[in-house]
Design a protein around this motif. Structure first.
Motif, PDB file in Angstrom:
ATOM      1  N   SER A 267     -23.570  -9.830 -40.593  1.00 47.25           N
ATOM      2  CA  SER A 267     -24.840 -10.328 -40.055  1.00 47.25           C
ATOM      3  C   SER A 267     -25.561  -9.302 -39.179  1.00 47.25           C
ATOM      4  O   SER A 267     -26.764  -9.435 -38.945  1.00 47.25           O
ATOM      5  CB  SER A 267     -24.599 -11.611 -39.264  1.00 47.25           C
ATOM      6  OG  SER A 267     -23.747 -11.365 -38.160  1.00 47.25           O
TER       7      SER A 267
ATOM      8  N   GLU B 270     -32.157 -15.334 -34.629  1.00 52.74           N
ATOM      9  CA  GLU B 270     -30.789 -15.821 -34.841  1.00 52.74           C
ATOM     10  C   GLU B 270     -29.735 -14.990 -34.111  1.00 52.74           C
ATOM     11  O   GLU B 270     -28.556 -15.346 -34.108  1.00 52.74           O
ATOM     12  CB  GLU B 270     -30.450 -15.897 -36.338  1.00 52.74           C
ATOM     13  CG  GLU B 270     -30.743 -14.634 -37.106  1.00 52.74           C
ATOM     14  CD  GLU B 270     -32.087 -14.681 -37.815  1.00 52.74           C
ATOM     15  OE1 GLU B 270     -33.083 -15.135 -37.193  1.00 52.74           O
ATOM     16  OE2 GLU B 270     -32.139 -14.250 -38.996  1.00 52.74           O
ATOM     17  N   ASP B 271     -30.144 -13.893 -33.489  1.00 52.02           N
ATOM     18  CA  ASP B 271     -29.220 -13.124 -32.646  1.00 52.02           C
ATOM     19  C   ASP B 271     -29.123 -13.704 -31.236  1.00 52.02           C
ATOM     20  O   ASP B 271     -28.311 -13.248 -30.432  1.00 52.02           O
ATOM     21  CB  ASP B 271     -29.670 -11.664 -32.547  1.00 52.02           C
ATOM     22  CG  ASP B 271     -29.606 -10.939 -33.881  1.00 52.02           C
ATOM     23  OD1 ASP B 271     -30.557 -10.185 -34.177  1.00 52.02           O
ATOM     24  OD2 ASP B 271     -28.614 -11.123 -34.617  1.00 52.02           O
TER      25      ASP B 271
ATOM     26  N   LYS C  27     -33.312 -10.317 -34.210  1.00 53.94           N
ATOM     27  CA  LYS C  27     -33.877 -11.506 -34.848  1.00 53.94           C
ATOM     28  C   LYS C  27     -33.631 -12.721 -33.960  1.00 53.94           C
ATOM     29  O   LYS C  27     -32.692 -12.725 -33.154  1.00 53.94           O
ATOM     30  CB  LYS C  27     -33.187 -11.731 -36.197  1.00 53.94           C
ATOM     31  CG  LYS C  27     -33.255 -10.561 -37.148  1.00 53.94           C
ATOM     32  CD  LYS C  27     -32.447 -10.851 -38.417  1.00 53.94           C
ATOM     33  CE  LYS C  27     -32.475  -9.685 -39.374  1.00 53.94           C
ATOM     34  NZ  LYS C  27     -31.697  -9.972 -40.612  1.00 53.94           N
TER      35      LYS C  27
END
Length: 126
Positions: free
Chosen positions: A62, A88-89, A86
């Motif tokens: 990822s 999502e990090d 991002k």
């Protein structure tokens, strides 16, 4: 044995941050280091790990191509450079240490590690 992670913050998508980890009162030279993260409502996951010498590194799929891990044993510092961040990090990031005598084994499970830092929060948002 106490680890300290720092360098988190708020960054826009596509931005960069560098997390650092150090140990208070002892040398990290004999330890393999792992970086983990835990997002709200999710389990803690491995992000990266690095061998004692720093010659061998591992990154999760990822973050591969966006993050790099390094260490400077002379300064007793470990780093996680995070680029192209991002949303999502977004998570709390932790560093962890385990005594290691192997340059070829990657410690990718949280249960492998003996010592943990307190975590530093990373938020990726516009």
């Amino acid at each position: 044995v106490q680890l300290q992670a720092f360098g988190g913050g708020l960054v826009e998508p596509g931005g960069s941050l560098r997390l650092s980890c150090t140990a208070l009162g002892f040398s990290l030279g004999p330890y393999a280091i792992g970086w983990f993260r835990q997002a709200p409502g999710k389990e803690r996951e491995i992000v990266s790990c690095i061998s004692n010498s720093g010659d061998r590194t591992w990154l999760s799929d990822s973050v591969k191509g966006r993050f790099t891990v390094s260490r400077d044993n002379a300064k007793n510092m470990m780093y996680l450079q995070m680029n192209s961040l991002k949303p999502e990090d977004t998570a709390i990031y932790y560093c962890a240490a385990v005594p290691s005598y192997s340059e070829t084994y990657f410690y990718t499970s949280a249960t492998d590690y003996d010592y943990w830092g307190q975590g530093t929060e990373v938020t990726v948002s516009s």
